[in-house]
Design a protein around this motif. Structure first.
Motif, PDB file in Angstrom:
ATOM      1  N   UNK A 500       0.732  -1.158   0.112  1.00  0.00           N
ATOM      2  CA  UNK A 500      -0.098   0.100   0.009  1.00  0.00           C
ATOM      3  C   UNK A 500       0.828   1.047  -0.049  1.00  0.00           C
ATOM      4  N   UNK A 501       2.205   1.138   0.647  1.00  0.00           N
ATOM      5  CA  UNK A 501       2.934   2.374   0.256  1.00  0.00           C
ATOM      6  C   UNK A 501       4.295   1.960  -0.282  1.00  0.00           C
ATOM      7  N   UNK A 502       4.952   2.622  -0.931  1.00  0.00           N
ATOM      8  CA  UNK A 502       5.990   2.314  -1.787  1.00  0.00           C
ATOM      9  C   UNK A 502       6.859   3.468  -1.761  1.00  0.00           C
ATOM     10  N   UNK A 503       8.099   3.392  -1.226  1.00  0.00           N
ATOM     11  CA  UNK A 503       9.038   4.315  -1.272  1.00  0.00           C
ATOM     12  C   UNK A 503      10.060   4.241  -2.585  1.00  0.00           C
ATOM     13  N   UNK A 504      10.216   5.008  -3.417  1.00  0.00           N
ATOM     14  CA  UNK A 504      11.024   4.897  -4.509  1.00  0.00           C
ATOM     15  C   UNK A 504      12.280   5.744  -4.273  1.00  0.00           C
ATOM     16  N   UNK A 505      13.474   4.895  -4.174  1.00  0.00           N
ATOM     17  CA  UNK A 505      14.561   5.717  -3.652  1.00  0.00           C
ATOM     18  C   UNK A 505      15.060   6.816  -4.581  1.00  0.00           C
ATOM     19  N   UNK A 578      10.974  20.951  -4.066  1.00  0.00           N
ATOM     20  CA  UNK A 578      10.813  21.467  -2.754  1.00  0.00           C
ATOM     21  C   UNK A 578      10.790  22.979  -2.771  1.00  0.00           C
TER      22      UNK A 578
ATOM     23  N   UNK B  11      13.418  11.062  -4.638  1.00  0.00           N
ATOM     24  CA  UNK B  11      12.593   9.923  -4.144  1.00  0.00           C
ATOM     25  C   UNK B  11      11.066  10.321  -4.173  1.00  0.00           C
ATOM     26  N   UNK B  12      10.412   9.497  -4.111  1.00  0.00           N
ATOM     27  CA  UNK B  12       8.940   9.539  -4.104  1.00  0.00           C
ATOM     28  C   UNK B  12       8.184   8.674  -3.178  1.00  0.00           C
ATOM     29  N   UNK B  13       7.169   8.929  -2.543  1.00  0.00           N
ATOM     30  CA  UNK B  13       6.333   8.164  -1.978  1.00  0.00           C
ATOM     31  C   UNK B  13       5.112   7.726  -2.785  1.00  0.00           C
ATOM     32  N   UNK B  14       4.629   6.632  -3.006  1.00  0.00           N
ATOM     33  CA  UNK B  14       3.758   6.229  -3.999  1.00  0.00           C
ATOM     34  C   UNK B  14       2.561   5.441  -2.758  1.00  0.00           C
ATOM     35  N   UNK B  15       1.376   5.768  -2.866  1.00  0.00           N
ATOM     36  CA  UNK B  15       0.462   5.170  -2.146  1.00  0.00           C
ATOM     37  C   UNK B  15      -0.824   4.509  -3.081  1.00  0.00           C
ATOM     38  N   UNK B  16      -1.585   3.360  -2.440  1.00  0.00           N
ATOM     39  CA  UNK B  16      -2.580   3.117  -3.097  1.00  0.00           C
ATOM     40  C   UNK B  16      -3.842   3.875  -2.997  1.00  0.00           C
ATOM     41  N   UNK B  20      -4.308   7.781   2.329  1.00  0.00           N
ATOM     42  CA  UNK B  20      -2.956   7.558   3.287  1.00  0.00           C
ATOM     43  C   UNK B  20      -2.068   8.810   3.127  1.00  0.00           C
ATOM     44  N   UNK B  38       2.738  15.500  -6.356  1.00  0.00           N
ATOM     45  CA  UNK B  38       2.923  15.177  -8.089  1.00  0.00           C
ATOM     46  C   UNK B  38       1.572  14.884  -8.420  1.00  0.00           C
ATOM     47  N   UNK B  39       0.706  13.953  -7.779  1.00  0.00           N
ATOM     48  CA  UNK B  39      -0.520  13.433  -8.202  1.00  0.00           C
ATOM     49  C   UNK B  39      -1.301  13.153  -6.736  1.00  0.00           C
ATOM     50  N   UNK B  42       0.912  10.445  -5.204  1.00  0.00           N
ATOM     51  CA  UNK B  42       2.409  10.624  -5.280  1.00  0.00           C
ATOM     52  C   UNK B  42       2.972  11.758  -4.672  1.00  0.00           C
ATOM     53  N   UNK B  44       6.637  14.000  -3.656  1.00  0.00           N
ATOM     54  CA  UNK B  44       8.413  14.114  -3.489  1.00  0.00           C
ATOM     55  C   UNK B  44       8.897  14.034  -2.077  1.00  0.00           C
ATOM     56  N   UNK B  45      10.071  13.356  -2.000  1.00  0.00           N
ATOM     57  CA  UNK B  45      10.618  13.235  -0.893  1.00  0.00           C
ATOM     58  C   UNK B  45      12.123  13.449  -0.872  1.00  0.00           C
ATOM     59  N   UNK B  64       6.147   0.183   4.741  1.00  0.00           N
ATOM     60  CA  UNK B  64       6.237   0.648   3.446  1.00  0.00           C
ATOM     61  C   UNK B  64       7.541  -0.168   2.923  1.00  0.00           C
ATOM     62  N   UNK B  65       7.401  -0.554   1.541  1.00  0.00           N
ATOM     63  CA  UNK B  65       8.414  -1.409   0.732  1.00  0.00           C
ATOM     64  C   UNK B  65       9.247  -0.256   0.008  1.00  0.00           C
ATOM     65  N   UNK B  66      10.450  -0.522   0.105  1.00  0.00           N
ATOM     66  CA  UNK B  66      11.441   0.462  -0.689  1.00  0.00           C
ATOM     67  C   UNK B  66      12.095  -0.107  -1.975  1.00  0.00           C
TER      68      UNK B  66
END
Lengths: 836, 68
Positions: A500-505, A578, B11-16, B20, B38-39, B42, B44-45, B64-66
């Motif tokens: 449900x949450x994914x961090x793209x590095x 940012x 880096x991005x956080x993406x949620x379903x 959330x 961004x949407x 999603x 930006x981090x 969270x999965x990386x």
């Protein structure tokens, strides 16, 4: 082969007598030093001549050459300190013979004078490191394999009728436990290279829970680090993929890796077991990276390797064989050891007692515990006899790899509906145990170990590369019964939660001015994902190379432009993801027609007025150029902190130049009446004190006249710049602190060290180079710097009659003629292939 | 003036579930590390702050999965 120095470069450091001795050995008719050099270089470069000498060498000499080849470069003292590895008590005689034949060469790596053969004797070294030795390439390529050591283990005349029952394979379990503990704690490493105290305490707690001794864990960590299964990453001890690879190998290969790691490791965990009080002294006398450090282990390997197949030996036989080979293997004959042991007398009787109490126990432990745990030896006669097992012969390189009892992992565990996993270790392959420890929490260790599946353990497993789906499959494949449905469903639910949450590095985003432009361009980016209205997520190689690029890996560059009035602008090209948020914290933002971000400071709309200095600092960090005073002034004025300005008459004293103005301030009788400074040339004099200043200046020969032009010739904005430039030129004058000029390579930038000789030999080399018009690379440390640099020079002349002899040369770095003191040349290489 | 620019290494956080993301955006401990949304799914981090973001999300009960 060590290619750092050529044969000629090595021979340059030899005395003429030593070169003569080598010529005598080869029966070369050469009398002068240059002719001897040339002749020796020719024979040592000829494989035919070298092979003829090598074929006649005794085994001790071949072993010395082999050891030197293995190490690349080895200090003479280090080589002579391990006589047992060569099968002789006097390796220095063999070493001198090798040096005389040129089979071993002395590196030009010190400036202590010329090398003579006598310098290789043990007495001359007397605790010193001695010269570094290398083997020429021609010798290395033709070197035969050395014969095994003549020493052997005593063979038991009465072999046991039955074998002792082999113990459990504790060593594999110990290593798996070490990996598990490291994974759980990830101990931090301090600046001194030790474990962080808190993490060490935590490790010890876990170790005690696992029932392992501290010494065994230390030994396990030592081998794991040597095998690179456990590495230091971001100042933490962590396991890496090699640990998993190690568990997936056959038992014989696992044991081979462990034993090789034990023999080669710089750690002294084995000595800590039997010499805990002397560990610091051993650390001092066994330098890291020296052959001596692992001497006791390598000697044991050399002796075990010659054990005949199937022969039984008394357990104490290894210690006896080592004692016979070199009793001083752990310094029992050295005075310092008896002093540390508080011995009244360090004679043979004490040495015998010390050997029995220390070395004998160490080597007995090696056979009875360590090698038996590894499965390298089989014990018999109730632990008093041993013989090499097939695994042992394979590990020592004298036998084929034995077949492995294959554990396929089937029916090795059972998963209970309460999420407990019961693992039967006798059926469980090490690789499966390793994986289980990554996605399960262990509750109880033992022959039937209990693990439990939790949300956190499954999450941890996913982070270490075992996703929940794979974990379920692994459990299913290894289980004797089908997995309970509730376990399957719960793990699937945890997986959904993770997704449900994914961090793209690290992502690469392409941003367009508007949605229409993005939609028209999307077709030219294969596999791109549209994000929002204006963004495309693409792979890094597909991003347009010519487009403006904002890198987030490094700190973002300040790009805010200062416009007229109290306005600031950030061009669209430089608006990062940012910036909008940061600027919105300062004031009101709007976009202009070009979509640039515009920030206007307005009274009442710019944060809290009392935080004006914080807002100014925030702006300062975002602007491309130093923040203009007007912004700060406005913020300060709005906060109400700005006091009124004052006006009044003053006496100004202007000088014609900056130096005079600075110098005058050094006169105490003048400085006393100076209230301040206006610009670079003008001083503000205290009211009514001009007469005193005039008098004091007149005493220094400076007259004062009345005048109207009191202002500085430079505008105020140039004052700081001008003053800074003047300071810089002053600092440059202080040459002691000067760094090496740009373009000059520092020594560390050169991978290959230059040969280092005494000034007399440097003088000979340069004289020869001048005569033949050969350029040279020199490593030179100027008088004004502590840093040496490497530069290319064309030598022109030598002046050896000067108080400090020097070389005149054209320096290619400075592009002009320079002189270099010979005493300050720390390395030199004549470039034989070039000329000038 | 260019019509396209590249954000490299962000880096991005993406949620379903967009809700959330709203919850994440409103968390005071996470706010300093977040950038533009961004949407609706999603945001930006700062890449340098990823360990802190990960730890905070875990403490909020997320898993969270990386992805690299």
């Amino acid at each position: 082969m060590n290619q750092r120095f050529s044969i000629r470069e090595c021979l340059h450091g030899y005395s003429n007598d030593t070169l003569g001795a080598i010529c005598d050995y080869w029966k070369l008719a050469a009398t002068s030093k240059p002719s001897r050099l040339k002749a020796i270089e020719r024979v040592l470069g000829d494989p035919f001549h070298v092979k003829s000498v090598l074929s006649a060498l005794d085994p001790v000499s071949v072993r010395i050459l082999k050891r030197t080849v293995e190490r690349g470069t080895i200090p003479a003292a280090d080589l002579l300190s391990v006589p047992g590895l060569f099968g002789t008590h006097q390796p220095n005689q063999a070493l001198q013979r090798l040096a005389q034949s040129g089979m071993i060469l002395v590196c030009p790596s010190d400036r202590n004078g010329v090398f003579s053969l006598g310098m290789l004797s043990r007495e001359r070294l007397n605790g010193n490191r001695g010269p570094d030795l290398i083997v020429p390439g021609t010798v290395e390529t033709s070197l035969p394999e050395p014969p095994p050591l003549g020493l052997g283990l005593p063979v038991s005349a009465d072999p046991p009728q039955t074998l002792d029952a082999p113990g459990p394979h504790r060593i594999t379990q110990t290593m798996l436990e070490v990996f598990r503990l490291v994974d759980l704690v990830e101990p931090r490493i301090t600046g001194a290279g030790e474990l962080h105290r808190n993490d060490e305490v935590r490790l010890n707690e876990l170790r005690r829970e696992s029932g392992l001794s501290r010494e065994l864990v230390n030994l396990g960590v030592m081998m794991a680090r040597q095998m690179r299964c456990v590495v230091v990453e971001n100042r933490k001890l962590v396991t890496c993929a090699r640990a998993d690879l190690w568990t997936e190998q056959t038992r014989a290969r696992r044991m081979r890796d462990l034993f090789c790691a034990y023999v080669a490791s710089p750690g002294l965990a084995d000595l800590q077991l039997f010499f805990p009080d002397m560990l610091a002294a051993f650390e001092e006398h066994l330098p890291v990276d020296s052959v001596r450090r692992n001497y006791h282990r390598e000697l044991a390997v050399s002796i075990l390797r010659v054990s005949p197949e199937g022969a039984w030996h008394p357990v104490g036989g290894l210690a006896d064989a080592i004692e016979q080979s070199d009793r001083n293997v752990l310094f029992v004959e050295e005075r310092w050891r008896s002093i540390l042991a508080h011995a009244q007398d360090s004679g043979p009787a004490w040495q015998e007692r010390a050997w029995q109490a220390g070395e004998k126990r160490l080597f007995t432990w090696l056979v009875q515990s360590f090698l038996a745990d590894l499965g390298m030896v089989e014990l018999g006669g109730q632990g008093q006899l041993f013989r090499l097992s097939p695994i042992g012969r394979f590990v020592l390189g004298v036998g084929p790899e034995p077949e492995d009892a294959h554990l396929n992992g089937e029916s090795s565990l059972t998963v209970q509906p309460d999420f407990e996993v019961i693992v039967y270790l006798d059926r469980c392959a090490p690789s499966l145990q390793r994986k289980l420890s990554r996605f399960c929490d262990r509750r109880r260790a033992g022959a039937a170990s209990t693990y439990v599946l939790t949300e956190q353990s499954i999450y941890r497993g996913a982070g270490s590369g075992i996703p929940p789906r794979e974990a379920l499959q692994l459990l299913s494949d290894s289980s004797s019964h089908p997995l309970p449905d509730n376990v399957r469903e719960q793990v699937a639910a945890w997986q959904r939660k993770m997704e449900s949450i994914t961090l793209h590095r690290r992502c690469t985003l392409v941003e367009f001015l508007d949605a229409a432009k993005r939609d028209s361009a999307i077709a030219s980016y294969p596999n791109a994902r549209a994000i929002g209205d204006r963004f495309l997520l693409v792979t890094a190689d597909l991003a347009p190379a010519a487009a403006p690029r904002i890198h987030y890996g490094a700190p973002l560059k300040p790009a805010l432009r200062q416009e007229e009035g109290l306005q600031l602008r950030l061009p669209w090209d430089e608006v990062d993801l940012f910036a909008r948020k940061r600027l919105a914290e300062i004031g009101e933002l709007r976009e202009n027609d070009s979509q640039d971000l515009c920030l206007r400071l307005e009274r009442g709309k710019t944060g809290r007025p009392e935080d004006w200095n914080l807002i100014a600092a925030q702006l300062e960090s975002l602007t491309a150029e130093p923040l203009r005073a007007r912004y700060r002034l406005a913020l300060r004025a709005w906060s109400g902190e700005l006091g009124p300005a004052t006006a009044g008459p003053a006496t100004l004293l202007r000088f014609n130049d900056l130096d005079t103005c600075e110098a005058v301030l050094d006169f105490p009788e003048v400085a006393e009446y100076v209230e301040g400074r206006v610009g670079l040339y003008t001083l503000l004099i205290s009211k009514g004190k001009l007469a005193h200043v005039k008098k004091a200046l007149r005493a220094h020969g400076i007259a004062i006249e009345a005048g109207a032009a009191l202002a500085d010739p430079l505008p105020p904005e140039k004052w700081v710049e001008h003053w800074a430039e003047r300071r810089k030129s002053f600092d440059d004058g202080n040459r002691e602190n000067q760094t090496v000029s740009p373009g000059v390579k520092t020594v560390t930038e050169y991978h290959d060290a230059l040969p280092m000789y005494s000034p007399r030999i440097v003088c000979e080399l340069l004289a020869d180079a001048i005569a033949r018009r050969k350029p040279a690379l020199i490593e030179y440390r100027p008088t004004w710097s502590k840093q040496a640099s490497v530069r290319r020079v064309d030598p022109v002349s030598l002046d050896v009659s000067a108080p400090s002899p020097f070389l005149s040369a054209f320096c290619h770095t400075a592009h002009s003629a320079r002189t270099f003191q010979l005493a300050r040349i720390q390395g030199i290489r004549i470039l034989e292939d070039d000329s000038y | 003036m260019s019509v396209v620019k590249v954000h490299d290494g962000v880096a991005l956080i993406e949620v379903n579930d967009p809700l959330v993301l709203t919850e994440i955006e409103s968390d005071a401990a996470l706010q300093p590390f977040l950038g533009e949304r961004l949407s609706d799914q999603r945001i930006a981090v700062q890449p340098q702050a990823l360990p802190e973001v990960l730890k905070r999300l875990q403490s909020l009960g997320h898993l969270p999965q990386v992805l690299e």
